[in-house]
Design a protein around this motif. Sequence first.
Motif, PDB file in Angstrom:
ATOM      1  N   THR B 632     -40.268   3.638  81.400  1.00 49.77           N
ATOM      2  CA  THR B 632     -40.973   4.919  81.538  1.00 49.77           C
ATOM      3  C   THR B 632     -42.425   4.857  81.097  1.00 49.77           C
ATOM      4  N   GLY B 638     -39.264   4.692  86.371  1.00 45.45           N
ATOM      5  CA  GLY B 638     -38.555   4.577  85.087  1.00 45.45           C
ATOM      6  C   GLY B 638     -37.763   5.821  84.717  1.00 45.45           C
ATOM      7  N   LEU B 639     -36.498   5.569  84.292  1.00 41.95           N
ATOM      8  CA  LEU B 639     -35.646   6.669  83.852  1.00 41.95           C
ATOM      9  C   LEU B 639     -35.418   6.615  82.350  1.00 41.95           C
ATOM     10  N   ASP B 641     -36.750   4.617  78.408  1.00 48.05           N
ATOM     11  CA  ASP B 641     -37.808   3.843  77.756  1.00 48.05           C
ATOM     12  C   ASP B 641     -37.263   2.461  77.415  1.00 48.05           C
ATOM     13  N   GLY B 668     -35.211  -0.250  83.006  1.00 44.93           N
ATOM     14  CA  GLY B 668     -35.520   1.172  83.001  1.00 44.93           C
ATOM     15  C   GLY B 668     -34.895   1.971  84.131  1.00 44.93           C
ATOM     16  N   CYS B 669     -34.309   1.284  85.094  1.00 46.08           N
ATOM     17  CA  CYS B 669     -33.610   1.999  86.166  1.00 46.08           C
ATOM     18  C   CYS B 669     -32.753   0.990  86.915  1.00 46.08           C
TER      19      CYS B 669
END
Lengths: 126, 822
Positions: B632, B638-639, B641, B668-669
């Motif tokens: 993120t 990004g979903l 951190d 991050g995803c």
Amino acid sequence: MTASGSTAATALHRLGRAEDIPRFEGRTATVAGVSLAVFSTEHGFVAIGAACPHQGGPLADGIVSERCVTCPLHNRRIDLHTGEVVAGGEGRVPAYEVVERDGDLYVPVSGVDGTPLEREPLEAAT
Amino acid sequence: MSEGAARPAGAKPILVVGGGIAGQAVCEALRRRDPEVPLVMVCGEPRLPYDRVTLSTLLASEGDPASLQLRPAEWYEDNRVEVRLGEEVESIDPQAGACRLSSGEALEFDRAALCTGSDPLMPPIPGIDLEGVYPFRGPEDCLAIGRAAEGASRAAVIGGGLLGLEAAYGIASRGCPVTVVHLMDRLMERQLDEGAAALLGPAMEALGAEVLLERQTERILGWARAQGLRFADGGEMECDFVVVSIGIRARTDLARSAGIVCERGVVVDGRMRTSAPNVVAVGECAQHDGIVYGIVAPLHEQAEVAADTLLGREGTAPYGGSVMSAKLKVMGVDLVSIGDAHGGAAAIVADDDASVYRKIVVKDGRPTGAILMGDVRGHELLLESVRAGEEVTDPLELLAAASRATGADLPDAAQVCNCNGVCKGAIVEAIEDGGLGSTAEVVATTRAGSGCGSCKPLVTEILHFVRGGDVEEASFLCPCLKQTREELAATIRGHGFESVTEVAAQCGTGRRCGACKPGLAYLISEINGNRHREERHARFINDRVHANIQRDGTFSVVPRIRGGVTSPAELRRIADVAEKYEVPMVKLTGGQRIDLLGVAKEDLPAIWEELDMPSGHAYAKAVRTVKTCVGTDFCRFGLGDSIAAGIELERQMEGLYTPHKVKSSVSGCPRNCAESYVKDIGFVAVEGGWEIYVGGASGSRVRKGDLLATVPTTEEAIEVALTFLQHYRENAEYLERTYDFCERVGMEAIERAVLDEESGEPARLRERFRIAKAAVETDPWLERRDPVHPRQFVGLEPDGEAALVGPPAEAVLAGAPAEDAR
Ligand code: SRM
Ligand SMILES: Cc1cc2nc3c(=O)[nH]c(=O)nc-3n(C[C@H](O)[C@H](O)[C@H](O)COP(=O)(O)OP(=O)(O)OC[C@H]3O[C@@H](n4cnc5c(N)ncnc54)[C@H](O)[C@@H]3O)c2cc1C
Ligand code: SF4
Ligand code: FES
């Protein structure tokens, strides 16, 4: 086990202090251009050629047991008294007697050129 | 020929022409029978005999062909085999016992073995001599193809046989698109029927190898370099290089010019004798009963017979031919073909959905061949029944029996390792005679499994069956004394042992060969929550000097760079150290860190001091890296951190030793840029939280991790990860990665231990984790200031010049130093 009294050695070459090799470890030393791996075992000190017959692995860095050292590179196992590879492959390295006196370590050397003298084949140590 | 009479020393040698697998097998068979007879092997290639079979695997894995050498150089010395490297026998006169080498040297011999192998067939089409057209036969070809694949936009492989497909797979593995161009209407038509070939085509395409059938290549297009192919139907394709794999031709020219009868190969009888009475032929150059074999297994059998013939003995039964058997060495495509699987009456088990096809062909009540695609279980058994010509009443039943067959069901004569020609009987004997307790020992002793490695699981199975225990019990921590991890753990707990030495004194573990000492050291530390007595002799050299030993005895230094995030200041220090100590290579690792390679042991403490960064444990069976992606902080998708989560996870785990290395990552995803699906522990941010995967792998095995849990917060994700880590630390065998551990114990058991809070076990695991973590030395590299042994990093220093000291040895030695020293 008795050491052979008939070795053709005429002199001893000092390797260093016995206390510099912790029990069950090895260290390298060079005598007249010959590299040795010197080990502290349950039965005192011994030395063999420093380089593994396989690809020259540093045997002094191997894991030591009662009678053998395992090369750190590819696990060939070498008998510390005969220098023979006993597992993982074939071949041998020279084996040397090491004498300890007053906390110092010595290897018998040739009186002529100072090179270490290989030990005579031992009868099976009991 | 002189019939095996004792030869005086200095007698003329046996000449072995050719140093391939066959030449080597003949030398070994001769030496086993006669330690004295002089042997000369002339090797046309500039290298000692090597394992040609594994070249395919090497092409895919980008390995070093030098690693394929069959025997170390010393073997030839020790076994007194005189070797001429890079020289060919140019002419030979069997009657006179004389030959001439390409160097001009003349050699005399008494008897000779022709092991000249074969050459790849290159069709005489226009363009075949262009640059960028390669055969696939030797290490040079392998390297050239690998190089060509770098940056090429397409390759063409002419020939859709076994070797062509392996070449295509190797090229595709290197990221280069490849097209297999095949003359016939199905791949591997000699071995496969339509049913199996119909599955093989799509399987190859799934791996990135396009298949063109029924295309006759008419010319290779291009001026100086190959640029494409033109087919007889007028079609064309573009490519940057071409691999030709349409077959082989036995090298018979030498034999022919000596007047020895040759057809497609050098004609031999059942004693491997050629038309010249003192000359035998073995391997791919030999033709027995009208057949020239292009595989390894027969040549081992042939070499044994040939050795007897050369020594004038009648030992082995005459060679009666072999059953052809081939296994495709393409990862993810399981295919074995045995004998002749065309015609006759066939029993077929096929499952299109599972891409499985198993067929056995029976003629006159006896099996003549089989094809196993997608599921190759029991292929050793089927090969053996074809070989033995067993009578079969119900072929379907035989197929079914083969799928159920375990190592126990194989007859002793069944060949287990085709690369080295080792049958089950020999393995069983070695296990029993040598009291072997681990697969590694069996491989080292028998060489089964040391070639392509595909038979290793079977070797393990045979080991377990001979040992009579089930799989788990049979994995000994100490193979010499057959002690399992559980038994030793019980002893350690029972006596409250805190050191390896205490265990060794009590039960002898670690004294005989020492191989189990690192495993024992781990066990002691784990059981004592890291409040054990550390003994460095029980650790591998890496853990004595906190660096990874390398091939030349130097070490590599990998500082911890949490989450792969570093700073200009750190980079500057790394650069300064690298310059000051003339570090031969500075490299970015696959673990998002920096490696200083080729460092002398003596320099380690000073380098650590100047780096002033903690150890990355890249040398240890321990928590290694936590890779991260940008997450993120920067990425538009990004979903979660991922950087913060990764750094925190690494902090909380680092410093802990584990049964085998533990590598983690946080993405991050689900695009998964940090490769979390294939890590020991992997986090993937999803809408509303984190997925936690465990048991993933992307090394020697590739396995997608199992989803252990999905949790809303980073704290919870880390908690689950640490609980899993502790469960693994306590229950895995030494050197068992999480991917094997998860498969062995099953995810259900893991979920119970790690997630079932009601049972209280997760809380207990976390408590023991906390205790263990609290006790670990924060950074082993601090030993630079306070070494465990004052001279840990240096050799012995005989002070000053090499002075000869002391009285004559005689006097000293008589003092029986060995006793003194106790
Ligand atoms: C330095 C590095 C290669 C590089 O230049 O990038 C490396 C180097 C070595 N790897 Fe690796 N591996 C490196 C990343 C990887 C990765 C990628 C990763 O970590 O994301 C993998 C695949 C993931 C995995 O671990 O499964 C990897 C899978 C292996 C394996 C196969 C493990 C397996 O069970 O499949 C071995 C062999 C083993 O552990 O028995 C291995 C063993 C080794 C050893 C330690 C071999 C040895 O025992 O000496 C290499 C040390 C070379 C040297 O002289 O220092 N290395 N190795 C990478 C160090 C990462 C780091 O920062 O710590
Ligand atoms: C990439 C690849 C993968 C393979 N995979 C498999 C597999 O999975 N399974 C399988 O069973 N088989 C496989 N094979 C086939 C197998 O490798 C061969 O059957 C085997 O290596 C043949 O051994 P050989 O010693 O008879 O011949 P070669 O390996 O050809 O050795 C002959 C040697 O003799 C030398 N020589 C020839 N003439 C002279 C002379 N006049 N003087 C001196 N030296 C001479 C040559 O230079 C050569 O080094 C594969 C082959 C290749 C190329
Ligand atoms: S660094 Fe890893 S992949 Fe490369 S040679 Fe060493 S072990 Fe193999
Ligand atoms: S160098 Fe010693 S085993 Fe390979």
